[in-house]
Design a protein around this motif. Structure first.
Motif, PDB file in Angstrom:
ATOM      1  N   GLU A 161       0.731   4.118  -2.755  1.00  0.00           N
ATOM      2  CA  GLU A 161       0.500   5.520  -2.375  1.00  0.00           C
ATOM      3  C   GLU A 161       1.608   6.426  -2.899  1.00  0.00           C
ATOM      4  OE1 GLU A 161      -1.994   4.921   1.818  1.00  0.00           O
ATOM      5  OE2 GLU A 161       0.211   5.058   1.849  1.00  0.00           O
ATOM      6  N   THR A 186       0.515  -4.282  -8.744  1.00  0.00           N
ATOM      7  CA  THR A 186      -0.689  -3.517  -8.437  1.00  0.00           C
ATOM      8  C   THR A 186      -0.969  -2.559  -9.586  1.00  0.00           C
ATOM      9  OG1 THR A 186      -0.228  -3.606  -6.050  1.00  0.00           O
ATOM     10  CG2 THR A 186      -1.770  -1.910  -6.817  1.00  0.00           C
ATOM     11  N   ARG A 194       0.837  -1.203   0.000  1.00  0.00           N
ATOM     12  CA  ARG A 194       0.000   0.000   0.000  1.00  0.00           C
ATOM     13  C   ARG A 194       0.873   1.256   0.000  1.00  0.00           C
ATOM     14  NH1 ARG A 194      -5.442   0.988   1.146  1.00  0.00           N
ATOM     15  NH2 ARG A 194      -5.839   3.210   1.552  1.00  0.00           N
ATOM     16  N   ALA A 201      -3.885  -3.276  -3.127  1.00  0.00           N
ATOM     17  CA  ALA A 201      -2.550  -3.288  -2.527  1.00  0.00           C
ATOM     18  C   ALA A 201      -2.565  -3.787  -1.084  1.00  0.00           C
ATOM     19  CB  ALA A 201      -1.942  -1.892  -2.584  1.00  0.00           C
ATOM     20  N   ASP A 202      -3.712  -3.762  -0.450  1.00  0.00           N
ATOM     21  CA  ASP A 202      -3.794  -4.271   0.920  1.00  0.00           C
ATOM     22  C   ASP A 202      -3.623  -5.785   0.978  1.00  0.00           C
ATOM     23  OD1 ASP A 202      -4.101  -1.819   2.169  1.00  0.00           O
ATOM     24  OD2 ASP A 202      -6.282  -1.822   1.930  1.00  0.00           O
ATOM     25  N   LEU A 205      -5.495   0.932  -4.428  1.00  0.00           N
ATOM     26  CA  LEU A 205      -5.167   0.953  -3.009  1.00  0.00           C
ATOM     27  C   LEU A 205      -5.832  -0.205  -2.271  1.00  0.00           C
ATOM     28  CD1 LEU A 205      -5.341   4.788  -2.317  1.00  0.00           C
ATOM     29  CD2 LEU A 205      -3.291   3.352  -2.380  1.00  0.00           C
TER      30      LEU A 205
END
Length: 476
Positions: free
Chosen positions: A39, A121, A35, A67-68, A64
């Motif tokens: 970002e 991602t 993440r 990406a977790d 996002l």
């Protein structure tokens, strides 16, 4: 001359100066999270894209969330973009054209699945010129995609958006595809590594399946050879290519010394400009100093090749202009295509009877190409006929009769590998007097990407690639 400006997003954040391999390692070791990497890439994109105009579509919120919990893969959690001529479930595909009114796609096309099997991602989509027909990412009625090394110059094409974002440090790797040089050309313009694979090394594109001669190759642009090698190994792990020798994991140079053929001028009759020719000749000297055998060589193709490829190019534009609804949907409006698409389609209509002759000629080029490597390991040449042009030089806004002859001279080296199906790589080994990158081109026998990657590792070590973040502002 325009004032020289370069733009990049490298900074003290989760991505730092890392390449894709480095970012993946940092995520795997929990030094950073996926993440945080996403970002940082999003912040970098927002910083430089108002200048570069390289983003076709943002998908940041979904990125996002993804990406977790990134999927496993060699580049697990590494942020990336995909070119806007490739379908992804839930996103529209615009093909860079005002004639297209895209709707969200209901499925992801096969190569995109292979690309994302690396664990990356996906942050959104990158710009391309209309249907990928041009070698610069410019448009008739909207701002161009700019080269981060010098914002007054072209970023190349058709993967120009991807190349601009990777060169500027937004992401370390991005999707690219190549129907006449569109991985290698923007790599050359933006100082990147761009490998075009052997035909059918990767999952075949939807477009390629419909072509009488499949000239389309999918891949990526990167800043380091090790990223390109790791990416290729991941593609092979996902789906080993039938009827081609395995590449395996390439992690460095080979002790093998190569027989290398040197080409400096193309088959279209225009001499290569002095700075490009000098970059190729200096690379030949470097190769000789490393113990490789370099000798002059003739382009391995018939004198009719340029005519045949130009006609095939025109056939693709004609098919798009008159049957675009079959590809992009009922909302396709052919009145809104640009001057290049319309001009190519007109050229096809002047001599449609050349089609079977041209198809036979392109298929014959594969035979000629194979014969060339019976006594050689690699062919060294320019990527392009001259250094990267200023914006406007190849713009469709200049009109077809003005820009098309320029375009033919510019892209005079790369199409042979698309027609013949052989692999080729662009490496950023040269610089102009004003500091712009110059790509140098290496071709090998069908299925011999391993030799290209080993040689690329050796050259990168012997002559490290210039980094945009090390440059200072100067007058152009």
């Amino acid at each position: 001359m325009t004032e020289r400006t370069h733009v990049h997003a490298f900074g003290d954040d989760a991505l730092g100066d890392l390449d894709a391999t480095g970012v993946a390692a940092a995520i795997a070791s929990r030094e950073i999270s996926a993440r945080e990497a996403a970002e940082a890439a999003i912040a970098r994109a927002e910083l430089v894209d108002p200048t570069l105009n390289a983003l076709a579509l943002r998908d940041f919120d979904r990125a996002l969330d993804a990406a977790d919990s990134p999927p496993h893969g060699i580049f697990s959690g590494v942020p990336t973009f995909i070119k806007d001529n490739t379908d992804l479930d839930g996103l529209p595909t615009g093909h860079g054209s005002q004639a297209v009114h895209p709707k969200a796609k209901r499925k992801t096309e096969p190569f995109a699945d292979q690309y994302l099997s690396t664990g990356m991602t996906m942050l959104g989509k990158t710009t391309l010129p209309e249907f990928g027909f041009n070698a610069t990412t410019e448009f008739e009625s909207r701002p161009p995609t700019r080269n981060p090394w010098h914002t007054g110059y072209s970023s190349g094409a058709s993967s120009g958006g991807s190349a601009a974002l990777v060169a500027a440090g937004v992401v370390p790797i991005a999707h690219a595809n190549d129907g006449g040089g569109s991985i290698r050309i923007p790599a050359a313009a933006c100082g990147l590594v761009g490998l075009k694979l052997t035909r059918h090394r990767e999952v075949q594109s939807l477009q390629g399946k419909q072509m009488p001669v499949d000239i389309v190759s999918n891949g990526a642009v990167t800043r380091t050879v090790r990223d390109t090698a790791a990416f290729v190994a991941a593609l092979e792990k996902y789906r080993p290519a039938k009827k081609l020798p395995a590449i395996g994991t390439v992690s460095g140079a080979s002790d093998r010394r190569l027989r290398i053929g040197l080409i400096t001028d193309s088959i279209v009759g225009e001499p290569t400009d002095p700075e490009t020719a000098a970059a190729v000749l200096q690379t030949a000297e470097l190769l000789s100093s490393l113990g490789h055998e370099v000798s002059e060589f003739a382009v391995p193709t018939d004198h009719t090749f340029a005519r045949d490829f130009l006609h095939y190019w025109a056939l693709m534009a004609f098919s798009t202009q008159y049957f675009g609804k079959m590809v992009t949907g009922d909302a396709f409006d052919r009145s809104k295509t640009d001057a290049l698409t319309k001009g190519l389609a007109r050229n096809f209509l002047r001599r449609p009877w050349l089609t079977p002759v041209s198809i036979r000629g392109l298929k014959r080029s594969e035979v000629k190409y194979r014969e060339a490597f019976e006594n050689l390991d690699v062919v060294l040449s320019p990527v392009l006929g001259h250094t990267t042009p200023e914006l406007g030089f190849l713009s469709p806004a200049a009109g077809f009769d003005v820009m098309f002859p320029r375009l033919v001279n510019y892209v005079s080296f790369t199409p042979l590998n698309n027609a013949a199906g052989g692999p080729a790589i662009s490496l950023p080994l040269g610089r102009t007097t004003t500091g712009l990158p110059i790509g140098v081109h290496f071709s090998a026998a069908h299925g011999d990407e391993r030799t290209l990657l080993e040689l690329a590792f050796e050259l990168e070590a012997a002559q490290p690639f210039a980094r945009i973040q090390d440059q200072t502002q100067t007058a152009g």
